[in-house]
Design a protein around this motif. Structure first.
Motif, short mmCIF file in Angstrom:
data_model
loop_
_atom_site.label_atom_id
_atom_site.label_comp_id
_atom_site.label_asym_id
_atom_site.label_seq_id
_atom_site.Cartn_x
_atom_site.Cartn_y
_atom_site.Cartn_z
N LEU A 153 0.83 -1.21 0.00
CA LEU A 153 0.00 0.00 0.00
C LEU A 153 0.87 1.26 0.00
O LEU A 153 0.53 2.25 -0.67
CB LEU A 153 -0.93 0.01 1.21
CG LEU A 153 -1.92 -1.15 1.33
CD1 LEU A 153 -2.80 -0.97 2.55
CD2 LEU A 153 -2.75 -1.30 0.07
N LEU A 154 1.96 1.23 0.72
CA LEU A 154 2.81 2.41 0.81
C LEU A 154 3.60 2.69 -0.48
O LEU A 154 4.21 3.74 -0.61
CB LEU A 154 3.77 2.27 2.00
CG LEU A 154 3.12 2.47 3.37
CD1 LEU A 154 4.10 2.11 4.48
CD2 LEU A 154 2.61 3.90 3.54
N GLU A 155 3.55 1.75 -1.41
CA GLU A 155 4.13 2.01 -2.72
C GLU A 155 3.29 3.02 -3.50
O GLU A 155 3.77 3.62 -4.46
CB GLU A 155 4.25 0.71 -3.53
CG GLU A 155 5.31 -0.24 -3.00
CD GLU A 155 5.30 -1.57 -3.76
OE1 GLU A 155 4.52 -1.71 -4.72
OE2 GLU A 155 6.08 -2.46 -3.37
N GLU A 156 2.01 3.19 -3.10
CA GLU A 156 1.12 4.14 -3.76
C GLU A 156 0.30 4.91 -2.72
O GLU A 156 -0.90 4.70 -2.57
CB GLU A 156 0.20 3.43 -4.75
CG GLU A 156 -0.53 4.37 -5.69
CD GLU A 156 -1.34 3.61 -6.75
OE1 GLU A 156 -2.51 3.96 -6.93
OE2 GLU A 156 -0.78 2.68 -7.35
N PRO A 157 0.94 5.82 -1.99
CA PRO A 157 0.21 6.60 -0.97
C PRO A 157 -0.58 7.72 -1.63
O PRO A 157 -0.40 8.01 -2.83
CB PRO A 157 1.35 7.16 -0.12
CG PRO A 157 2.48 7.32 -1.09
CD PRO A 157 2.36 6.16 -2.05
N PRO A 158 -1.45 8.39 -0.90
CA PRO A 158 -2.15 9.56 -1.43
C PRO A 158 -1.14 10.58 -1.97
O PRO A 158 -0.09 10.80 -1.37
CB PRO A 158 -2.91 10.10 -0.22
CG PRO A 158 -3.11 8.90 0.65
CD PRO A 158 -1.89 8.07 0.47
N GLY A 159 -1.50 11.16 -3.11
CA GLY A 159 -0.60 12.11 -3.74
C GLY A 159 0.16 11.53 -4.90
O GLY A 159 0.85 12.25 -5.63
#
Length: 252
Positions: A153-159
């Motif tokens: 999930l942290l490979e594609e965070p908001p922004g």
């Protein structure tokens, strides 16, 4: 008892979503206010959800008894958990069946990722929703699986990429339960992105635009609701382990 859907006039593809979201909302209202006029509505809605679950796969989809998909499952699980917290009984077999469905869509070397349906490719949105559901069911989740999910999930965070409030909402729910560095990293990105993108003037002040994944279907109300739900997660929920500790203290 008459089993009652709260989907209203929604079309086939939206009907079960609408029922689950409405059940979630009215269960929350009942839990927060204690208004007994809401209780029979919640109970009938819960019975509809229980009857609509596929007894073999443990899932929900467009029609009662459909084999199921992860997207529908998340909303039903949230609705049933809220109803249970409001005092409406949900059978243990229902939760076990939900776990069975989550196992059927698990993917990745450590089984931390999740797909929309069994044997399909995993995605970040479904991984976020499955992680939130697993954390909803138990605080004793497999650390290697959880780490695989949070790293993904942290490979594609908001922004990054196209805004996807649906994904962000479930990932925020999940990361808040995980806590630690994953939550801090995710929450910083979420707040920075959402606060900066909120309309601050004109007739749409306070809302979020629809140029998001699914925004064209749900419109400005959908986008604003999902953004707001994401931002209020830490006001509404305690991490599961903290809630467990609080209940244990009350029982002493």
């Amino acid at each position: 008892m008459l089993f009652r859907s709260l989907a209203g006039n929604a079309n086939l593809y939206a009907r079960m979503y609408c029922h689950a979201m409405a059940t979630f909302a009215i269960s929350e209202a009942f839990a927060m206010t204690g208004d007994t006029r809401l209780e029979p509505i919640v109970r009938r809605a819960v019975q509809f959800s229980l009857k609509a679950q596929n007894p073999m796969t443990g899932g929900w989809r467009y029609l009662p008894g459909d084999p199921g998909d992860t997207s529908q499952l998340g909303w039903q699980a949230m609705a049933l958990k809220s109803a249970q917290l409001a005092g409406v009984a949900v059978p243990q077999q229902t939760w076990l069946a939900i776990e069975r469905f989550l196992d059927s869509v698990a993917a990745g070397p450590r089984r931390g990722l999740a797909s929309y349906r069994p044997r399909s490719a995993p995605s970040r949105t479904m991984t976020a929703e499955a992680l939130a559901c697993r954390r909803l069911l138990t605080s004793h989740y497999s650390t290697p699986s959880e780490r695989e999910a949070t790293e993904y999930l942290l490979e594609e965070p908001p922004g990054t990429g196209r805004p996807n409030f649906y994904y962000w909402y479930y990932a925020t729910l999940a990361m808040f339960q995980v806590q630690g560095q994953p939550w801090q990293q995710w929450n910083h990105a979420l707040k920075t992105t959402l606060v900066a993108s909120q309309r601050t003037s004109g007739a749409d002040a306070g809302s979020w635009d629809t140029n998001t994944v699914w925004g064209g279907y749900g419109g400005r109300v959908y986008c604003t609701a999902m953004a707001t739900l994401s931002l209020e997660v830490y006001y509404r929920y305690l991490p599961v382990y903290a809630e467990t500790a609080r209940l244990n203290r009350q029982l002493r």
